[in-house]
Design an enzyme around this catalytic site. Sequence first.
Site, PDB file in Angstrom:
ATOM      1  N   ASN A  30       0.844  -1.194   0.000  1.00  0.00           N
ATOM      2  CA  ASN A  30       0.000   0.000   0.000  1.00  0.00           C
ATOM      3  C   ASN A  30       0.877   1.242   0.000  1.00  0.00           C
ATOM      4  O   ASN A  30       2.101   1.156   0.067  1.00  0.00           O
ATOM      5  CB  ASN A  30      -0.963  -0.024   1.186  1.00  0.00           C
ATOM      6  CG  ASN A  30      -0.239  -0.028   2.515  1.00  0.00           C
ATOM      7  OD1 ASN A  30       0.358   0.972   2.904  1.00  0.00           O
ATOM      8  ND2 ASN A  30      -0.258  -1.167   3.205  1.00  0.00           N
ATOM      9  N   ARG A  31       0.245   2.396  -0.068  1.00  0.00           N
ATOM     10  CA  ARG A  31       0.966   3.651  -0.281  1.00  0.00           C
ATOM     11  C   ARG A  31       1.426   4.339   0.998  1.00  0.00           C
ATOM     12  O   ARG A  31       1.862   5.487   0.950  1.00  0.00           O
ATOM     13  CB  ARG A  31       0.082   4.626  -1.068  1.00  0.00           C
ATOM     14  CG  ARG A  31      -0.217   4.179  -2.474  1.00  0.00           C
ATOM     15  CD  ARG A  31      -1.055   5.237  -3.184  1.00  0.00           C
ATOM     16  NE  ARG A  31      -1.457   4.819  -4.511  1.00  0.00           N
ATOM     17  CZ  ARG A  31      -0.683   4.945  -5.594  1.00  0.00           C
ATOM     18  NH1 ARG A  31       0.526   5.469  -5.489  1.00  0.00           N
ATOM     19  NH2 ARG A  31      -1.126   4.542  -6.769  1.00  0.00           N
TER      20      ARG A  31
END
Length: 232
Positions: A30-31
Amino acid sequence: GATGDLSGRHVVVTAGGTREPLDPVRYLGNRSSGKQGYAVAAEAARRGARVSLVAANVALDTPPGCDLVPVETALELERAVTDLVDGGGVDAVVMAAAVADFRPARYAEAKIKKTHGDGDDSAPTIELVRNPDILAGLVAARGGATSPYLVGFAAETGDGTGDVLSLARAKLARKGCDLLVANEVGVGRTFGQDSTTAHLLRPGTEEIRTVGPGSKTLVAQAIWDHVAPSLR
Ligand code: C5P
């Protein structure tokens, strides 16, 4: 003023984003940059706490005074946090990490190939299984005088059916933690950014403290301003 209000305290802060491996070269990730969790850890150390910083895949310098516990996956993060809490004397746990809700059901020991025998170039199907909800596990294990104060984060994009705050309220009720910090996220918004707006929600009250737009340090200060006087 608040310098020193966490002296003698031990806090655990999780930061970053877990990576769930598919094969030796690929993962589901994920970011999350880890910036908000690192700001929370740095601020706790400035206020005198002993800080265990459980960091999932963060490319930032460790803040002064924090003990780094590097992890990769959700299961490793769960183990690191529960080991620290089970060790006793943890006053607060701040779950700022973006923990993957799912991981691949199987890990391929060899790199998954584009074609798999006899010209079969169909796309593979990746089966997922649920990861444990670490925060919910801490809430469930709570009891007795030594239970840590539990802070959850909610990174909401809004889903068209409810705004960020009502989603956050529902999440607070579902998770049962002592404080929920809600951020509005999306590509280019909050994740990886230096500036953010956060809402601090407590159970059993409609009162919401909104912080920002401002630095992640400002949000970290607001969190500890709230948590420090609430510790037993
Ligand atoms: O439900 P959601 O993933 O949005 O909840 C976010 C909060 O729950 C964060 O504090 C995050 O660190 C925590 N979490 C967790 N274990 C998971 C997923 C999220 O502790 N498997």
